[in-house]
Write an enzyme that holds these catalytic residues in place. Sequence first.
Site, PDB file in Angstrom:
ATOM      1  N   ASN A  89      -7.232   4.268   9.130  1.00  0.00           N
ATOM      2  CA  ASN A  89      -6.643   3.151   9.874  1.00  0.00           C
ATOM      3  C   ASN A  89      -6.664   3.435  11.366  1.00  0.00           C
ATOM      4  O   ASN A  89      -6.817   2.525  12.161  1.00  0.00           O
ATOM      5  CB  ASN A  89      -5.201   2.885   9.402  1.00  0.00           C
ATOM      6  N   ALA A  93      -2.704  -6.298  -0.061  1.00  0.00           N
ATOM      7  CA  ALA A  93      -3.380  -7.582   0.163  1.00  0.00           C
ATOM      8  C   ALA A  93      -3.423  -8.013   1.619  1.00  0.00           C
ATOM      9  O   ALA A  93      -4.354  -8.704   2.033  1.00  0.00           O
ATOM     10  CB  ALA A  93      -2.693  -8.667  -0.672  1.00  0.00           C
ATOM     11  N   HIS A  94      -2.429  -7.587   2.424  1.00  0.00           N
ATOM     12  CA  HIS A  94      -2.361  -8.159   3.780  1.00  0.00           C
ATOM     13  C   HIS A  94      -3.436  -7.637   4.712  1.00  0.00           C
ATOM     14  O   HIS A  94      -3.575  -8.119   5.825  1.00  0.00           O
ATOM     15  CB  HIS A  94      -0.949  -7.998   4.371  1.00  0.00           C
ATOM     16  N   THR A 140      10.366  -7.157 -11.670  1.00  0.00           N
ATOM     17  CA  THR A 140       9.784  -8.464 -11.983  1.00  0.00           C
ATOM     18  C   THR A 140       8.552  -8.725 -11.126  1.00  0.00           C
ATOM     19  O   THR A 140       8.563  -8.461  -9.918  1.00  0.00           O
ATOM     20  CB  THR A 140      10.843  -9.566 -11.740  1.00  0.00           C
ATOM     21  N   GLN A 187      -7.709   0.349   4.055  1.00  0.00           N
ATOM     22  CA  GLN A 187      -8.515  -0.165   5.173  1.00  0.00           C
ATOM     23  C   GLN A 187      -9.926  -0.526   4.750  1.00  0.00           C
ATOM     24  O   GLN A 187     -10.622  -1.265   5.442  1.00  0.00           O
ATOM     25  CB  GLN A 187      -8.553   0.857   6.322  1.00  0.00           C
ATOM     26  N   CYS A 243       2.444   1.380  12.338  1.00  0.00           N
ATOM     27  CA  CYS A 243       3.711   2.018  12.018  1.00  0.00           C
ATOM     28  C   CYS A 243       4.169   2.931  13.147  1.00  0.00           C
ATOM     29  O   CYS A 243       5.321   3.336  13.198  1.00  0.00           O
ATOM     30  CB  CYS A 243       3.583   2.838  10.741  1.00  0.00           C
ATOM     31  N   GLY A 275       0.822  -1.212   0.000  1.00  0.00           N
ATOM     32  CA  GLY A 275       0.000   0.000   0.000  1.00  0.00           C
ATOM     33  C   GLY A 275       0.854   1.258   0.000  1.00  0.00           C
ATOM     34  O   GLY A 275       0.527   2.252  -0.658  1.00  0.00           O
TER      35      GLY A 275
END
Length: 396
Positions: free
Chosen positions: A160, A209-210, A246, A188, A335, A74
């Site tokens: 968040n 995704a997490h 990649t 969120q 964070c 994100g």
Amino acid sequence: MRLVKTIYLDHAATTPTDPRVVEAMMPYFSEVYGNPSSTHSVGRKAERAVELARERIAGILNGERKEIVFTSCGTESDNLALRSFVVAAKERGERPHLLTAHAEHHAISHTAAQLARLMDVRVSWLPVRHDAIIGPESVYEALRGADGEPALVSLMYASNEVGTVQPIRELALAAHESGALFHTDAVQAAGQLSLDVKALGVDMLSLTAHKFYGPKGVGLLYVRDGVAIIPAQTGGGQEGQRRAGTHNVPLIVGMAKALELAYADLEAHIAHYRRLRDRLIAGVLATVPGARLSGADGDQRLPNHASFVIEGIDANALLMHLDLSGIAASSGSACNTGNPEPSDVLLSMGYAPSSALGSLRLTVGRQTTESDIEYVLGVLPDAVQRVRAVRESQGV
Ligand code: PLP
């Protein structure tokens, strides 16, 4: 003391990866291991997996395949949105204008502040209400008379820290009617609110995704067709020249699977979250003296999110007490945990620094049960009382 099971109430920080997602990812580590950019059949197999994931995700977002840019998280998506807008304006010889707020995640607010400092970007910090809502009128106001100047408004879909859901459609409309582009950090919101980019009317949207039971280390930026993106990270020509590097094939496959699972059962998840959240909020407000809900209420709040400001406590001390009782909670932003400074999100909402140091965030998830909530409600008042007693004995 209950040490057998940890009650995890920090789903806003991250979620466990769904075993069905892990299973979907497994073949892409060592069976289908090709580089999707290779022309041979081994590479093309991997490319097909990436493109299938892109198609599935685009379907859930009600967008086009070419509008999805895969990233590593994100934070990267937010940086890509802001930095590429700035670089594109600079390349045209124009001075870019960013509009955002101190209630944003640092991936946006610190990026905007750095761009102002180092790249001569004009940044307007929009006023934040006490419930963390940003009024569309402030967007009109900040863009009045700014004719011809390239402008990007970036405001998060849901907070968040305090769970407030922004009126994104109205904010995007205000940006567009004032000639600006609109980006939203929807990190969120994913798995709890609609991500229909057309209904929301956004030009760019960030996901990771997490936060929706997918793996860590993969995200995306939706970029509406017609919005030019200049890569913030240069190198290979992946992602239509918009994001070099990649592809992380297993994680991209996992993100698509996780998003599908989240939206297939959305109503059931939301109902479960709301029931637990409402019990948690009512219980905390009734049993913890000096506790106030932070952020908005009811439908203007994320279904899984309860957050409070508790007077006369130090959040980090409270989190340690809760942890010893088997409860994983947070003071607001993963964070920032451990940071003794009051949260700038709460300060922007008008809280005094001393109050802002007493924030508590409890975010429920798919596996949270009613008995987990009752256990927390049994432990919390005493933990608060102990933290307060220590502070009082120290004369703080
Ligand atoms: N934006 C918001 C609103 C978040 O809550 C987070 C993570 O906490 C991020 C961005 C950053 O996402 P990531 O951890 O994938 O870099």
